[in-house]
Design a protein around this motif. Structure first.
Motif, PDB file in Angstrom:
ATOM      1  N   GLN A 196     -13.008 -15.283   7.490  1.00 56.34           N
ATOM      2  CA  GLN A 196     -12.082 -14.761   6.482  1.00 56.34           C
ATOM      3  C   GLN A 196     -12.240 -13.249   6.350  1.00 56.34           C
ATOM      4  O   GLN A 196     -13.332 -12.698   6.499  1.00 56.34           O
ATOM      5  CB  GLN A 196     -12.268 -15.446   5.128  1.00 56.34           C
ATOM      6  N   TYR A 197     -11.103 -12.622   6.082  1.00 59.26           N
ATOM      7  CA  TYR A 197     -11.033 -11.188   5.793  1.00 59.26           C
ATOM      8  C   TYR A 197     -10.494 -11.072   4.380  1.00 59.26           C
ATOM      9  O   TYR A 197      -9.496 -11.722   4.033  1.00 59.26           O
ATOM     10  CB  TYR A 197     -10.093 -10.491   6.771  1.00 59.26           C
ATOM     11  N   TYR A 198     -11.162 -10.288   3.550  1.00 62.69           N
ATOM     12  CA  TYR A 198     -10.695 -10.219   2.166  1.00 62.69           C
ATOM     13  C   TYR A 198     -10.700  -8.790   1.643  1.00 62.69           C
ATOM     14  O   TYR A 198     -11.508  -7.954   2.058  1.00 62.69           O
ATOM     15  CB  TYR A 198     -11.511 -11.124   1.251  1.00 62.69           C
ATOM     16  N   ILE A 199      -9.762  -8.570   0.770  1.00 58.63           N
ATOM     17  CA  ILE A 199      -9.617  -7.258   0.138  1.00 58.63           C
ATOM     18  C   ILE A 199      -9.549  -7.489  -1.360  1.00 58.63           C
ATOM     19  O   ILE A 199      -8.670  -8.198  -1.860  1.00 58.63           O
ATOM     20  CB  ILE A 199      -8.364  -6.530   0.644  1.00 58.63           C
ATOM     21  N   LYS A 200     -10.481  -6.898  -2.083  1.00 58.93           N
ATOM     22  CA  LYS A 200     -10.606  -7.130  -3.520  1.00 58.93           C
ATOM     23  C   LYS A 200      -9.932  -6.019  -4.315  1.00 58.93           C
ATOM     24  O   LYS A 200      -9.808  -4.885  -3.865  1.00 58.93           O
ATOM     25  CB  LYS A 200     -12.087  -7.199  -3.924  1.00 58.93           C
ATOM     26  N   SER A 201      -9.554  -6.391  -5.510  1.00 55.53           N
ATOM     27  CA  SER A 201      -9.145  -5.419  -6.535  1.00 55.53           C
ATOM     28  C   SER A 201      -8.009  -4.516  -6.073  1.00 55.53           C
ATOM     29  O   SER A 201      -8.082  -3.291  -6.204  1.00 55.53           O
ATOM     30  CB  SER A 201     -10.348  -4.564  -6.965  1.00 55.53           C
ATOM     31  N   THR A 202      -6.954  -5.100  -5.522  1.00 58.97           N
ATOM     32  CA  THR A 202      -5.787  -4.294  -5.146  1.00 58.97           C
ATOM     33  C   THR A 202      -4.916  -4.083  -6.379  1.00 58.97           C
ATOM     34  O   THR A 202      -4.010  -4.859  -6.657  1.00 58.97           O
ATOM     35  CB  THR A 202      -4.982  -4.986  -4.026  1.00 58.97           C
ATOM     36  N   TYR A 203      -5.202  -3.011  -7.116  1.00 60.11           N
ATOM     37  CA  TYR A 203      -4.521  -2.746  -8.382  1.00 60.11           C
ATOM     38  C   TYR A 203      -3.063  -2.321  -8.185  1.00 60.11           C
ATOM     39  O   TYR A 203      -2.222  -2.538  -9.044  1.00 60.11           O
ATOM     40  CB  TYR A 203      -5.239  -1.628  -9.155  1.00 60.11           C
ATOM     41  N   THR A 204      -2.780  -1.690  -7.057  1.00 58.68           N
ATOM     42  CA  THR A 204      -1.467  -1.052  -6.883  1.00 58.68           C
ATOM     43  C   THR A 204      -0.724  -1.641  -5.693  1.00 58.68           C
ATOM     44  O   THR A 204      -1.316  -2.251  -4.795  1.00 58.68           O
ATOM     45  CB  THR A 204      -1.630   0.458  -6.648  1.00 58.68           C
ATOM     46  N   GLN A 205       0.593  -1.423  -5.675  1.00 61.00           N
ATOM     47  CA  GLN A 205       1.399  -1.870  -4.553  1.00 61.00           C
ATOM     48  C   GLN A 205       0.984  -1.159  -3.274  1.00 61.00           C
ATOM     49  O   GLN A 205       1.002  -1.740  -2.180  1.00 61.00           O
ATOM     50  CB  GLN A 205       2.885  -1.611  -4.838  1.00 61.00           C
ATOM     51  N   GLU A 206       0.567   0.105  -3.392  1.00 62.70           N
ATOM     52  CA  GLU A 206       0.137   0.855  -2.220  1.00 62.70           C
ATOM     53  C   GLU A 206      -1.067   0.178  -1.550  1.00 62.70           C
ATOM     54  O   GLU A 206      -1.127   0.056  -0.319  1.00 62.70           O
ATOM     55  CB  GLU A 206      -0.222   2.294  -2.600  1.00 62.70           C
ATOM     56  N   LYS A 207      -2.018  -0.279  -2.374  1.00 62.19           N
ATOM     57  CA  LYS A 207      -3.191  -0.953  -1.818  1.00 62.19           C
ATOM     58  C   LYS A 207      -2.814  -2.301  -1.213  1.00 62.19           C
ATOM     59  O   LYS A 207      -3.366  -2.720  -0.187  1.00 62.19           O
ATOM     60  CB  LYS A 207      -4.263  -1.141  -2.902  1.00 62.19           C
ATOM     61  N   ARG A 208      -1.859  -2.989  -1.827  1.00 65.63           N
ATOM     62  CA  ARG A 208      -1.434  -4.272  -1.281  1.00 65.63           C
ATOM     63  C   ARG A 208      -0.704  -4.077   0.052  1.00 65.63           C
ATOM     64  O   ARG A 208      -0.839  -4.901   0.966  1.00 65.63           O
ATOM     65  CB  ARG A 208      -0.576  -5.016  -2.293  1.00 65.63           C
ATOM     66  N   ASP A 209       0.031  -2.987   0.176  1.00 70.13           N
ATOM     67  CA  ASP A 209       0.686  -2.689   1.447  1.00 70.13           C
ATOM     68  C   ASP A 209      -0.359  -2.459   2.543  1.00 70.13           C
ATOM     69  O   ASP A 209      -0.188  -2.906   3.693  1.00 70.13           O
ATOM     70  CB  ASP A 209       1.576  -1.451   1.315  1.00 70.13           C
ATOM     71  N   ILE A 210      -1.430  -1.755   2.183  1.00 67.06           N
ATOM     72  CA  ILE A 210      -2.514  -1.516   3.138  1.00 67.06           C
ATOM     73  C   ILE A 210      -3.133  -2.842   3.565  1.00 67.06           C
ATOM     74  O   ILE A 210      -3.381  -3.093   4.755  1.00 67.06           O
ATOM     75  CB  ILE A 210      -3.580  -0.594   2.515  1.00 67.06           C
ATOM     76  N   ALA A 211      -3.379  -3.717   2.582  1.00 69.53           N
ATOM     77  CA  ALA A 211      -3.994  -5.015   2.873  1.00 69.53           C
ATOM     78  C   ALA A 211      -3.119  -5.845   3.797  1.00 69.53           C
ATOM     79  O   ALA A 211      -3.593  -6.404   4.799  1.00 69.53           O
ATOM     80  CB  ALA A 211      -4.256  -5.766   1.566  1.00 69.53           C
ATOM     81  N   PHE A 212      -1.840  -5.918   3.480  1.00 73.56           N
ATOM     82  CA  PHE A 212      -0.943  -6.719   4.307  1.00 73.56           C
ATOM     83  C   PHE A 212      -0.823  -6.149   5.723  1.00 73.56           C
ATOM     84  O   PHE A 212      -0.732  -6.891   6.701  1.00 73.56           O
ATOM     85  CB  PHE A 212       0.435  -6.820   3.651  1.00 73.56           C
ATOM     86  N   GLN A 213      -0.818  -4.826   5.844  1.00 73.88           N
ATOM     87  CA  GLN A 213      -0.747  -4.227   7.174  1.00 73.88           C
ATOM     88  C   GLN A 213      -2.007  -4.542   7.980  1.00 73.88           C
ATOM     89  O   GLN A 213      -1.938  -4.832   9.183  1.00 73.88           O
ATOM     90  CB  GLN A 213      -0.568  -2.711   7.074  1.00 73.88           C
ATOM     91  N   LEU A 214      -3.158  -4.506   7.311  1.00 74.49           N
ATOM     92  CA  LEU A 214      -4.405  -4.850   7.982  1.00 74.49           C
ATOM     93  C   LEU A 214      -4.357  -6.295   8.466  1.00 74.49           C
ATOM     94  O   LEU A 214      -4.738  -6.603   9.607  1.00 74.49           O
ATOM     95  CB  LEU A 214      -5.583  -4.640   7.031  1.00 74.49           C
ATOM     96  N   PHE A 215      -3.867  -7.202   7.613  1.00 70.78           N
ATOM     97  CA  PHE A 215      -3.765  -8.612   7.997  1.00 70.78           C
ATOM     98  C   PHE A 215      -2.764  -8.803   9.143  1.00 70.78           C
ATOM     99  O   PHE A 215      -3.010  -9.586  10.060  1.00 70.78           O
ATOM    100  CB  PHE A 215      -3.343  -9.459   6.798  1.00 70.78           C
ATOM    101  N   GLN A 216      -1.644  -8.098   9.084  1.00 69.64           N
ATOM    102  CA  GLN A 216      -0.659  -8.211  10.164  1.00 69.64           C
ATOM    103  C   GLN A 216      -1.267  -7.796  11.499  1.00 69.64           C
ATOM    104  O   GLN A 216      -1.043  -8.449  12.530  1.00 69.64           O
ATOM    105  CB  GLN A 216       0.563  -7.329   9.853  1.00 69.64           C
TER     106      GLN A 216
END
Length: 952
Positions: free
Chosen positions: A123-143
């Motif tokens: 599993q790869y996990y990203i914690k505490s994504t407070y902002t949409q910008e951080k969620r975009d980073i997380a989703f790009q990493l997962f992609q």
């Protein structure tokens, strides 16, 4: 829930009505499919990728995101040992559009991105994504991880030494890891461990790694898990569908189903191995023995039966553990037996032994007799009742509002098919409540194997240990011999009825009490007639019945008497006295009787007396319901510590056991450094501590303990938490107000505080004490300590400086490094209240070949950090983080207790958390740069610890 077809909607309504209508939640009918909790948005995309979305609604605005791959070490080919782990590392560097280094530079902090591997998943996990910008980073990493990893030689090569370093850091060369590897190979859940792990990691071909990625990183084996406090679940679902519906064609996909039938059908296995990672003449004499009580048939589980059996297995482990502990509850025995289930649990039950002192046969036979006793008569109704009570208590206190609860359970649903129905914890409580004594004893009989042919045996022993000469036949004969002995009915050992005699309680007089007129804000302070000072600080937290958390209280009693008050010949007697007393018991009850009494009261707190360099005291953390019991224990530690020569010999046996050698290199490294620096406040560990056992005198230890704790008039007790003040004050008056006082004052003239003349910076290498695969390195930037360095403002700046340096050094030497070398490099500052100089420490471990290169890199980094401007955006990020932490600390009992301690023990001026927040807001990059220049503008001390052979 939206976007469900009519058929599935009707099924949800039916199951929900069945489970949560007027009838009880639990039903004796367990068969049939159980629906997923409808509060979890769940679906499968056209490419096979699964997604879960759960709105936790905890008011935090935090969202945690995971990419789970249902493939771990159990799917590795013979030439792919550890490559699921290697790929987890490389994936953070090899993304076509996003890497961990890039993500960190875009605003994610250290620790917010991570990964881990297991037998069945990565599993790869990203914690505490407070902002949409951080969620975009997380989703790009997962992609990128799913579709666009560029697995290149340079990325793999940069992680080879890092992987080896992590394996050493996480204990891969310790006995427990060695025996786990033997078991995994036997069961078939990972390839055989190479004889030379380091050499293998340094030289494996990149092709098997690419094959692992191609075979198993497929959308049909993956899930996106999003849990947190989100504004719009519908929008999150649309975003996932938009970003993760891309196809990834796989020709002839391999089956990911793990078949353990071969292991089930094997004859009983036997492995005996000499521990490969012990140095010559090692002090470690521990024998590790593992028994797998193998299940040869698979339980047919369906529907709620899965949950029921899961809870029965938990109950079995808890109750069997209690039975096994009774075999160990005696002084001067040196063995431990722990039960757990094999992974996966349907394969059977596992017993893990650690044994010293030549009692292997006795321990094995005694344990097998316990199992046979249980097979014959089962557990008693009293044990069953107590076991259920504990398990229900645990279930009832589980906080289902937290993000990790949902994320972990969703992972289990995806990977292990563990059902996750509505109101899961309430359902589990009812399942356990309705579990009958008879059906539980029937269930456990399937797991308790005593026939030698049902048991796999693994032995790991030190070189030339006599256990290695015993054949498989010898071990199985011992088991057969135990089976032939008569089984006596189980008789539970008696539990003490009381801690303090009623006559003693009746004689406790109500202490005189004086309220201090100038307390701190929100704090009440009292002085008892015996001189004990009590400080009460109630917090503003509101007891939330929904989270089912009890009111909790932290207390800390302390005095300025400590090891420094005694001459050198008494040093270790003073240092070890509190541990000796803890091992001996109090009030005439030995430590085993004391534990039985506390268990009978369902006491969950912790009470710990201690003696340090310039302080002694007692710490406790308890619920309000357990406070009186806790204060009775405090009273007994002060008034009636046991003096027991048998318990003292047992303490010496445990204090010099091979089990304490696990951290001997780290402890020796730190102790030798502190000795070189002349830090007299540091309490020795490792080899020095082992030598101190022989220099500890029992009579002097008890005399010193009684001297310090026999004069309670020097003690201040601080209580913090959510509690009614009147109750806490009344109990304190009853027990603390009756603690003894003595007219003669403690004299601390022997080892008074003294100035340290810091030696000139030096370079030194020292040999390790035990086996060590990696090199340990510490660079210390050390300078004189001024009085003004000990105020809270300087410490606030120091913590920010540490955050910034940690982030920057990890970016440069770990995530963006082309050469790699160290798994974990960290910067820490000595913030001990008793410190004798300023210290900025850079710590890391690595291969001995990389040590000198990385030392140069660290020195260059520090010089660059010292000269460059502080990144304003990064500083703001960490300032905001520090301010958020402080906001949480307003009602955090441990943090408030520490602030009160600083005020009462150290005489530091009081400041509010609001003042500290405002001060942090005001800090500029130039403030931290000036501090860095002052602390880092010195030549560093350079310390290395290498294996003994490398130093020679």
């Amino acid at each position: 829930m939206k976007n469900l077809n009519l058929k599935y909607s009707l099924l949800i309504i039916f199951v929900h009505s069945f489970l949560w209508g007027s009838t009880p939640i639990y039903s004796s009918t367990f068969t049939g499919r159980v629906s997923l909790d409808p509060e979890i948005r769940h679906g499968v995309l056209s490419n096979g990728l699964t997604y879960y979305i759960k709105d936790a609604e905890d008011g935090s605005s935090k969202i945690d995101m995971r990419l789970v791959v249902k493939a771990g070490s159990a799917l590795l080919d013979p030439d792919q040992y550890e490559l699921q782990h290697v790929l987890e590392h490389v994936a953070f560097k090899a993304g076509k559009h996003m890497t961990m280094g890039k993500a960190n530079s875009l605003g994610l902090k250290l620790g917010e991105i991570n990964g881990n591997t297991s037998f069945n998943f990565v599993q790869y996990y990203i914690k505490s994504t407070y902002t949409q910008e951080k969620r975009d980073i997380a989703f790009q990493l997962f992609q990128d991880i799913i579709w666009d990893l560029e697995i290149k030689e340079e990325y793999v090569d940069s992680e080879r030494s890092v992987i080896n370093n992590e394996l050493a850091h996480r204990g891969r060369f310790r006995a427990s890891a060695v025996i786990n590897g033997l078991e995994s190979g036997m069961i078939g859940r990972s390839p055989e461990t190479p004889k030379d792990i380091v050499g293998y990691i340094n030289s494996f071909s990149i092709d098997p790694l690419k094959r692992y990625y191609k075979d198993w990183y497929r959308p049909d084996l993956m899930a996106i898990v999003v849990v947190g406090d989100m504004d719009d679940v519908d929008e999150m679902e649309k975003e996932i569908k938009l970003k993760f519906s891309r196809d990834k064609p796989i020709k002839n996909p391999r089956s990911a189903i793990i078949d353990y039938s071969n292991y089930r059908n094997l004859p009983p296995q036997f492995i005996s191995l000499e521990h490969p990672y012990l140095i010559e003449n090692s002090k470690s004499r521990t024998v590790y023995l593992r028994l797998n009580l193998r299940q040869k048939t698979t339980l047919n589980e369906d529907g709620l039966e899965i949950l029921k059996n899961e809870q029965q297995r938990k109950l079995l482990i808890e109750m069997l553990g209690d039975r096994l502990i009774e075999n160990q509850d005696a002084y001067n025995t040196n063995f431990n037996v722990i039960s757990r289930f094999i992974h996966p649990p349907e394969l059977g039950l596992q017993l893990n032994f650690t044994i010293e002192g030549g009692s292997e046969k006795m321990v094995l036979m005694k344990t097998m007799q316990t199992l046979r006793q249980l097979r014959t008569t089962g557990f008693t109704k009293e044990e069953f009742k107590e076991g259920k009570k504990k398990l229900i208590g645990y279930l009832s206190k589980t906080d289902t509002t937290k993000i990790p609860y949902w994320a972990d359970n969703i992972l289990s649903h995806f990977v292990y098919d563990i059902i996750l129905p509505p109101h899961r914890m309430t359902l589990l409580e009812e399942i356990v409540t309705n579990l009958t004594f008879e059906e539980f004893n029937r269930f456990i009989a399937t797991y308790l194997k005593t026939d030698p042919d049902d048991i796999d045996i693994i032995v790991l022993a030190p070189p030339r240990h006599r256990m290695l000469s015993y054949s498989e036949k010898t071990f199985r004969n011992w088991i057969s011999e135990a089976n032939e002995l008569s089984v006596a009915p189980y008789s539970k050992l008696k539990t003490p009825k009381e801690l303090i005699k009623p006559s003693t309680l009746a004689n406790l007089q109500e202490s005189a009490i004086q309220k201090i007129s100038l307390p701190l804000p929100g704090t009440k302070e009292y002085l008892f007639g015996n001189g004990v000072r009590v400080v009460l600080k109630t917090l503003d937290t509101i007891f939330n019945q929904n989270t089912k958390q009890q009111n909790s209280i932290r207390f800390h009693g302390f005095t300025s008497a400590g090891v420094r008050c005694y001459p050198q010949e008494d040093y270790f007697s003073a240092l070890n006295s509190a541990e000796i007393v803890r091992n001996s018991g109090v009030g005439g009850l030995n430590k085993f009787e004391l534990k039985k009494y506390l268990d009978s009261k369902d006491f969950k707190g912790s009470i710990s007396p201690y003696i340090e360099y310039d302080e002694a005291g007692i710490r406790g953390s308890v619920s309000l319901e357990d406070l009186e019991t806790a204060l009775q224990l405090v009273y007994l530690y002060f008034t009636s510590p046991n003096s027991d020569s048998l318990a003292f010999e047992d303490w010496k046996l445990k204090a010099t056991s091979s089990l304490v050698l696990k951290s001997i290199n780290k402890d020796d490294f730190r102790t030798r450094i502190r000795t070189i620096l002349g830090d007299y406040t540091y309490l020795p560990k490792g080899t020095k501590a082992l030598e101190g056992v022989t220099k500890t005198d029992m009579d002097r230890a008890f005399t010193i303990f009684n001297k310090i704790f026999g004069n309670a008039g020097d003690f201040t007790f601080i209580f913090t938490g959510n509690f009614p003040e009147n109750k806490v004050l009344a109990l304190s008056q009853k027990y603390l107000g009756n603690l003894p006082i003595k007219i003669d004052e403690m004299s601390c003239n022997h080892l008074t505080t003294k100035r340290v003349t810091l030696p000139k910076p030096l370079k030194t290498s020292m040999p390790s004490t035990g086996y060590m695969q990696e090199a340990k390195v510490q660079l210390g930037y050390i300078s004189a300590l001024n009085t003004e360095d000990l105020n809270w403002k300087k410490e606030a700046k120091l913590k920010l400086l540490q955050f910034l340096m940690n982030f920057s050094i990890m970016q440069e030497m770990r995530f963006n490094s082309e050469e790699g070398g160290s798994y974990n490099i960290s910067v820490w500052l000595n913030l001990q209240k008793s410190r004798v100089f300023n210290e900025v420490i850079v710590d890391f471990s690595c291969s001995k070949e990389d040590a000198d290169r990385l030392i140069k890199v660290v020195k260059q980094f520090v010089e660059s950090f010292n000269n460059n401007t502080i990144d304003a955006e990064l500083l703001d990020e960490y300032k905001n983080t520090a301010i958020r932490f402080l906001e949480l600390e307003k009602n955090e009992k441990n943090a408030i207790s520490e602030k009160l301690y600083d005020y009462y023990k150290l005489g530091r001026p009081w400041h509010s958390i609001e003042e500290e927040q405002e001060y942090i807001k005001s800090l500029l990059g130039e403030d931290l740069r000036n501090m860095a220049r002052r602390l880092l503008n010195v030549s560093p001390f350079q310390f290395k610890m290498l294996s003994a052979k490398a130093v020679q």
